[in-house]
Scaffold this active site. Structure first.
Site, PDB file in Angstrom:
ATOM      1  N   HIS A   1       0.811  -1.216   0.000  1.00 48.43           N
ATOM      2  CA  HIS A   1       0.000   0.000   0.000  1.00 48.43           C
ATOM      3  C   HIS A   1       0.843   1.266   0.000  1.00 48.43           C
ATOM      4  O   HIS A   1       0.309   2.358   0.109  1.00 48.43           O
ATOM      5  CB  HIS A   1      -0.928  -0.005   1.225  1.00 48.43           C
ATOM      6  CG  HIS A   1      -2.003   1.032   1.150  1.00 48.43           C
ATOM      7  ND1 HIS A   1      -2.962   1.022   0.149  1.00 48.43           N
ATOM      8  CD2 HIS A   1      -2.263   2.119   1.907  1.00 48.43           C
ATOM      9  CE1 HIS A   1      -3.773   2.052   0.324  1.00 48.43           C
ATOM     10  NE2 HIS A   1      -3.373   2.733   1.373  1.00 48.43           N
ATOM     11  N   CYS A   2       2.168   1.148  -0.132  1.00 52.82           N
ATOM     12  CA  CYS A   2       3.015   2.352  -0.038  1.00 52.82           C
ATOM     13  C   CYS A   2       3.760   2.653  -1.329  1.00 52.82           C
ATOM     14  O   CYS A   2       3.497   3.642  -1.996  1.00 52.82           O
ATOM     15  CB  CYS A   2       4.012   2.186   1.120  1.00 52.82           C
ATOM     16  SG  CYS A   2       3.247   2.211   2.747  1.00 52.82           S
ATOM     17  N   ILE A   3       4.712   1.791  -1.674  1.00 54.87           N
ATOM     18  CA  ILE A   3       5.636   2.125  -2.763  1.00 54.87           C
ATOM     19  C   ILE A   3       4.934   2.321  -4.107  1.00 54.87           C
ATOM     20  O   ILE A   3       5.285   3.237  -4.860  1.00 54.87           O
ATOM     21  CB  ILE A   3       6.744   1.058  -2.877  1.00 54.87           C
ATOM     22  CG1 ILE A   3       7.506   0.977  -1.547  1.00 54.87           C
ATOM     23  CG2 ILE A   3       7.727   1.406  -3.981  1.00 54.87           C
ATOM     24  CD1 ILE A   3       8.551  -0.103  -1.509  1.00 54.87           C
TER      25      ILE A   3
END
Length: 446
Positions: free
Chosen positions: A282-284
């Protein structure tokens, strides 16, 4: 009569005192991969914690001491719930009972790769309805620079209270790395940026009392917001470079893994990043697009970030192309081929498949007419298109022997790689699972 500044100082001192003597009640909004571990650590530190979530199933599980997050220890959660140090609710009116609350809700992208801040806004409105004097609000969700000041602050001030005088507001980015054996919520350094000095001090005091790590203070929420996006954009771009190198090295007949290992021997100026089937989590894959969107307000085009995103997004296509080439060597068409896919989680040894690059790979295999099965010992079920799929839990010799190709998409430690090598007709390894050269004509690496 106190001036507004004197009143703010007095409220800050009172809050910090409660935080230091652990009489403060702490709230956590959002009990997912970030929120639940944070709630557990705050309760372990001695605070009474109330978790808030809109999903009744999560609330029920927490209140029963049932853990659903890999980075949380089952026994610790059960003990905290039994001792009434941690409870969960869907009723946001309990916000009025807390002295500090952290917002840990999702911040996804919409179909146009623009920020969807609906969850943050909804949480802010719920908190605003029950905001009281002397309360601290900390946003942890990853978002674009300016969110805390431009979005969160006005909503909270709809309560009639003024930020920095009547209540305190800060941003402190989550840095959760699911499955990381060394760095957890407890020992990962924390960055804190408040709207005012009192806001920063209050937030830093809270985290300093909970975590066994450095608390790094910055001058504003915007700096802290940009810092988090910079972290993940750095990784996104360097992974894109590794992926582009993998494609080029394959064309040139060079082993990209050997190249990276050789480069990593340099003691300065180089940090190894590795190629893979695409980006997940869910970040990069998501955070850099927040910055790209925000940059447009300043008439700036983030060329490098967008190019990196395109390279990483193209990797599932490249994986399927390589599968086709490998099958062609044995005169097998991808249409109708049996593909055994090992792993659907976006990284090894976790149950998280959010944004997993394996999902678009499966879709492309479908379009090509291939038949596939997924094996994953960690993921119990995953959403694929409009249906819920249940992966096979364990690999069997029969599965390996009957597959035209085995795709190692996630290098889970539970897989028996020697057995896979021994019983597979063809293997395409996108993760360098063996970590060494394999002398086998049926084995291919990304």
């Amino acid at each position: 009569m106190l001036t507004t500044k004197e009143k703010g100082n007095q409220l800050a001192e009172k809050l910090i005192e409660k935080l230091n003597n652990k009489t403060a009640v702490i709230g956590v909004v959002g009990l997912g991969y970030v929120g639940l571990p944070l709630a557990v650590e705050k309760a372990k530190a001695g605070y009474n914690v109330i978790g808030f979530d809109v999903q009744e199933s999560k609330v029920d599980e927490v209140n029963q001491g049932v853990n659903y997050i890999g980075d949380v220890v089952d026994e610790e959660l059960q003990e905290l719930v039994t001792k009434k140090k941690l409870k969960a609710t869907t009723d946001y009116s309990f916000i009025k009972e807390v002295d500090a609350v952290a917002i840990c809700v999702p911040t996804p992208l919409d179909i146009y790769k623009q920020p969807n801040t609906n969850y943050v806004e909804s949480s802010a409105h719920e908190i605003s309805d029950h905001l009281h004097e002397g309360m601290l609000v900390v946003l942890e969700s990853t978002t674009y620079p300016g969110t805390t000041e431009e979005l969160l602050k006005p909503i909270l001030e709809q309560s009639g209270l003024n930020c920095g005088e009547d209540f305190f507001l800060a941003y402190s980015p989550e840095r959760v790395d699911p499955g990381n054996k060394q760095f957890k919520t407890k020992n990962t350094p924390k960055v804190v940026g408040g709207m005012t000095e009192n806001c920063t001090n209050a937030a830093a005091t809270l985290y300093g009392n909970v975590l066994e790590s450095d608390i790094h203070r910055v001058s504003s929420p915007a700096v802290a917001e940009m810092e988090k996006i910079h972290e993940n954009t750095f990784r996104n771009i360097n992974i894109a470079l590794a992926n582009e190198m993998a494609v080029l090295c394959n064309k040139m007949g060079i082993d990209v893994w050997e190249v990276i290992d050789a480069a990593a021997t340099k003691p300065y100026g180089f940090m190894p990043f590795y190629p893979g089937p695409g980006l997940g989590g869910h970040c990069i894959p998501i955070d850099p697009w927040y910055l790209t969107w925000k940059a447009r307000e300043h008439s700036y085009h983030t060329k490098l970030i967008e190019t990196a995103g395109e390279i990483n997004n193209d990797m599932p296509d490249y994986v399927v192309k390589r599968i086709m080439e490998i099958l062609n060597k044995d005169k097998i068409a991808l249409n109708g081929a049996n593909i055994l896919v090992l792993g659907v989680a976006y990284k090894k040894d976790i149950d998280d498949y959010r944004e997993s690059p394996v999902l678009p790979i499966l879709e492309k295999l479908d379009v090509a007419g291939a038949d596939w099965k997924v094996v994953d010992p960690y993921v119990k079920e995953f959403k694929y298109k409009n249906s819920i799929q249940s992966p096979i839990e364990n690999v069997t010799t029969e599965m390996l022997e009957s597959a035209d190709l085995v795709l190692i998409a996630t290098d889970h430690s539970d897989f028996n790689y020697e057995e896979i090598l021994l019983n597979s007709k063809a293997i395409f390894d996108t993760r360098n699972s063996f970590r060494h050269e394999v002398n086998n004509n049926s084995y291919f690496r990304l």
